[in-house]
Design a protein around this motif. Sequence first.
Motif, PDB file in Angstrom:
ATOM      1  N   GLY A 156       0.812  -1.213   0.000  1.00 39.94           N
ATOM      2  CA  GLY A 156       0.000   0.000   0.000  1.00 39.94           C
ATOM      3  C   GLY A 156       0.842   1.257   0.000  1.00 39.94           C
ATOM      4  N   GLU A 157       1.930   1.259   0.775  1.00 36.94           N
ATOM      5  CA  GLU A 157       2.801   2.432   0.821  1.00 36.94           C
ATOM      6  C   GLU A 157       3.498   2.638  -0.518  1.00 36.94           C
ATOM      7  N   ALA A 158       3.996   1.549  -1.109  1.00 35.31           N
ATOM      8  CA  ALA A 158       4.701   1.656  -2.387  1.00 35.31           C
ATOM      9  C   ALA A 158       3.773   2.161  -3.489  1.00 35.31           C
ATOM     10  N   PHE A 159       2.561   1.630  -3.545  1.00 32.82           N
ATOM     11  CA  PHE A 159       1.638   2.044  -4.597  1.00 32.82           C
ATOM     12  C   PHE A 159       1.188   3.489  -4.390  1.00 32.82           C
ATOM     13  N   ALA A 160       1.006   3.892  -3.137  1.00 28.63           N
ATOM     14  CA  ALA A 160       0.622   5.278  -2.855  1.00 28.63           C
ATOM     15  C   ALA A 160       1.708   6.247  -3.316  1.00 28.63           C
ATOM     16  N   LEU A 161       2.971   5.848  -3.186  1.00 26.75           N
ATOM     17  CA  LEU A 161       4.066   6.696  -3.652  1.00 26.75           C
ATOM     18  C   LEU A 161       4.022   6.832  -5.170  1.00 26.75           C
ATOM     19  N   LEU A 162       3.741   5.746  -5.871  1.00 22.99           N
ATOM     20  CA  LEU A 162       3.622   5.813  -7.327  1.00 22.99           C
ATOM     21  C   LEU A 162       2.478   6.741  -7.738  1.00 22.99           C
ATOM     22  N   GLU A 163       1.368   6.660  -7.020  1.00 24.69           N
ATOM     23  CA  GLU A 163       0.239   7.545  -7.321  1.00 24.69           C
ATOM     24  C   GLU A 163       0.609   9.008  -7.105  1.00 24.69           C
ATOM     25  N   SER A 181      -2.953  -4.560 -12.835  1.00 24.01           N
ATOM     26  CA  SER A 181      -3.407  -5.690 -13.644  1.00 24.01           C
ATOM     27  C   SER A 181      -2.231  -6.586 -14.026  1.00 24.01           C
ATOM     28  N   ASP A 182      -1.114  -5.964 -14.403  1.00 30.24           N
ATOM     29  CA  ASP A 182       0.077  -6.738 -14.770  1.00 30.24           C
ATOM     30  C   ASP A 182       0.621  -7.520 -13.573  1.00 30.24           C
ATOM     31  N   LEU A 183       0.509  -6.945 -12.389  1.00 35.73           N
ATOM     32  CA  LEU A 183       0.952  -7.652 -11.185  1.00 35.73           C
ATOM     33  C   LEU A 183       0.124  -8.912 -10.956  1.00 35.73           C
ATOM     34  N   VAL A 184      -1.180  -8.790 -11.144  1.00 39.01           N
ATOM     35  CA  VAL A 184      -2.065  -9.945 -10.956  1.00 39.01           C
ATOM     36  C   VAL A 184      -1.722 -11.040 -11.960  1.00 39.01           C
ATOM     37  N   VAL A 185      -1.500 -10.639 -13.206  1.00 46.91           N
ATOM     38  CA  VAL A 185      -1.156 -11.616 -14.247  1.00 46.91           C
ATOM     39  C   VAL A 185       0.166 -12.305 -13.923  1.00 46.91           C
ATOM     40  N   ASP A 186       1.169 -11.513 -13.502  1.00 44.37           N
ATOM     41  CA  ASP A 186       2.476 -12.098 -13.204  1.00 44.37           C
ATOM     42  C   ASP A 186       2.398 -13.031 -12.002  1.00 44.37           C
ATOM     43  N   GLN A 187       1.554 -12.685 -11.034  1.00 48.66           N
ATOM     44  CA  GLN A 187       1.384 -13.560  -9.872  1.00 48.66           C
ATOM     45  C   GLN A 187       0.807 -14.910 -10.284  1.00 48.66           C
ATOM     46  N   ARG A 188      -0.121 -14.885 -11.229  1.00 42.36           N
ATOM     47  CA  ARG A 188      -0.772 -16.127 -11.664  1.00 42.36           C
ATOM     48  C   ARG A 188       0.141 -16.986 -12.529  1.00 42.36           C
ATOM     49  N   THR A 189       1.023 -16.344 -13.277  1.00 39.84           N
ATOM     50  CA  THR A 189       1.841 -17.087 -14.241  1.00 39.84           C
ATOM     51  C   THR A 189       3.238 -17.413 -13.733  1.00 39.84           C
ATOM     52  N   THR A 190       3.686 -16.733 -12.679  1.00 37.44           N
ATOM     53  CA  THR A 190       5.025 -16.979 -12.147  1.00 37.44           C
ATOM     54  C   THR A 190       5.021 -18.200 -11.237  1.00 37.44           C
ATOM     55  N   GLY A 192       7.489 -18.985  -9.047  1.00 37.33           N
ATOM     56  CA  GLY A 192       8.135 -18.738  -7.762  1.00 37.33           C
ATOM     57  C   GLY A 192       7.274 -17.929  -6.810  1.00 37.33           C
ATOM     58  N   ASP A 193       7.930 -17.429  -5.757  1.00 34.81           N
ATOM     59  CA  ASP A 193       7.247 -16.666  -4.714  1.00 34.81           C
ATOM     60  C   ASP A 193       7.409 -15.163  -4.895  1.00 34.81           C
ATOM     61  N   ARG A 194       7.941 -14.740  -6.038  1.00 41.92           N
ATOM     62  CA  ARG A 194       8.161 -13.319  -6.282  1.00 41.92           C
ATOM     63  C   ARG A 194       7.565 -12.938  -7.633  1.00 41.92           C
ATOM     64  N   SER A 210      10.821   5.245 -15.271  1.00 42.30           N
ATOM     65  CA  SER A 210       9.986   4.066 -15.046  1.00 42.30           C
ATOM     66  C   SER A 210      10.150   3.606 -13.604  1.00 42.30           C
ATOM     67  N   ALA A 211       9.296   2.673 -13.209  1.00 47.88           N
ATOM     68  CA  ALA A 211       9.386   2.108 -11.862  1.00 47.88           C
ATOM     69  C   ALA A 211       8.951   0.652 -11.921  1.00 47.88           C
ATOM     70  N   THR A 212       9.625  -0.178 -11.147  1.00 50.23           N
ATOM     71  CA  THR A 212       9.287  -1.598 -11.056  1.00 50.23           C
ATOM     72  C   THR A 212       8.913  -1.920  -9.621  1.00 50.23           C
ATOM     73  N   ILE A 213       7.750  -2.526  -9.451  1.00 52.23           N
ATOM     74  CA  ILE A 213       7.292  -2.918  -8.119  1.00 52.23           C
ATOM     75  C   ILE A 213       7.289  -4.443  -8.058  1.00 52.23           C
ATOM     76  N   SER A 214       7.911  -4.985  -7.020  1.00 48.47           N
ATOM     77  CA  SER A 214       8.032  -6.433  -6.862  1.00 48.47           C
ATOM     78  C   SER A 214       7.496  -6.842  -5.500  1.00 48.47           C
ATOM     79  N   VAL A 215       6.762  -7.942  -5.486  1.00 50.36           N
ATOM     80  CA  VAL A 215       6.193  -8.468  -4.249  1.00 50.36           C
ATOM     81  C   VAL A 215       6.825  -9.827  -3.970  1.00 50.36           C
ATOM     82  N   ASP A 216       7.387  -9.968  -2.782  1.00 46.01           N
ATOM     83  CA  ASP A 216       8.026 -11.216  -2.371  1.00 46.01           C
ATOM     84  C   ASP A 216       7.141 -11.883  -1.324  1.00 46.01           C
ATOM     85  N   LEU A 217       6.506 -12.988  -1.691  1.00 47.20           N
ATOM     86  CA  LEU A 217       5.597 -13.664  -0.774  1.00 47.20           C
ATOM     87  C   LEU A 217       6.336 -14.311   0.385  1.00 47.20           C
ATOM     88  N   THR A 218       7.558 -14.767   0.137  1.00 43.52           N
ATOM     89  CA  THR A 218       8.331 -15.412   1.200  1.00 43.52           C
ATOM     90  C   THR A 218       8.714 -14.412   2.280  1.00 43.52           C
TER      91      THR A 218
END
Length: 233
Positions: A156-163, A181-190, A192-194, A210-218
């Motif tokens: 939430g903090e990271a996305f708020a900064l992008l906004e 939307s791209d994050l959701v797609v990558d989560q479904r198709t990746t 691993g845990d990232r 540009s900016a890249t946001i990455s989510v690490d489930l582990t």
Amino acid sequence: MKLGDSVSGGTSVAALARKRARRAWIPAALLVVIICGVGFITARVNGSWWAVPVTAPSADQTATDGMSTFTKPGVDYFTRSGVVKMQLRPDATPPSDLGLPASGETVTTPLRPLEIRVLGPEGAFILDAVDSFTVWSENDHTVAVEATYAGNGEYGEAFALLERLGPNFGWTEADLAQLESDLVVDQRTTQGDRYSARIGPADAIGAHVSATISVDLTASGTELIFRVAVEAP
């Protein structure tokens, strides 16, 4: 009962009194040790370069145009001042004069989060709370800077900064929606845990931002990396 009489167990009242008197000195002794310890720590801090007030940089701490250098004196200075300054302009000081390779990639992880200022041909990219950054150079020109935001690791903090930064760098609400939307797609198709997604690049400040946001489930954390780049002259 007199002072010399015994109590149960054969210990005299006088002996107990002496023990209490000795124990009464223990808190005072501990207090002296604690005070001495605090004084030692304070002396160490006051005697370190962290506590030295920031003054105007010397000739070996910044370039002639005021940009940061990556020599030991330069790194010490921008760590103490808390600000790193870079240029992505054709007339900028060459990387080889900044302590960087003429061509290559340099990763810097400062001792504390810093503010980074990247001057493009038509404006500046400024980001506070950066815990690492990478500089790319090519043919003795600085062509790109990446900065990792030192947030609390929450999505939430990271996305708020992008906004918040979006309007400054040409990212629209549609771009932000596409990012999620791209994050959701990558989560479904990746497998691993990232998973990750990128917004941009958009043209701003005379550069590509540009900016890249990455989510690490582990690690249950979110990483946000900004990139500012120009074409090599």
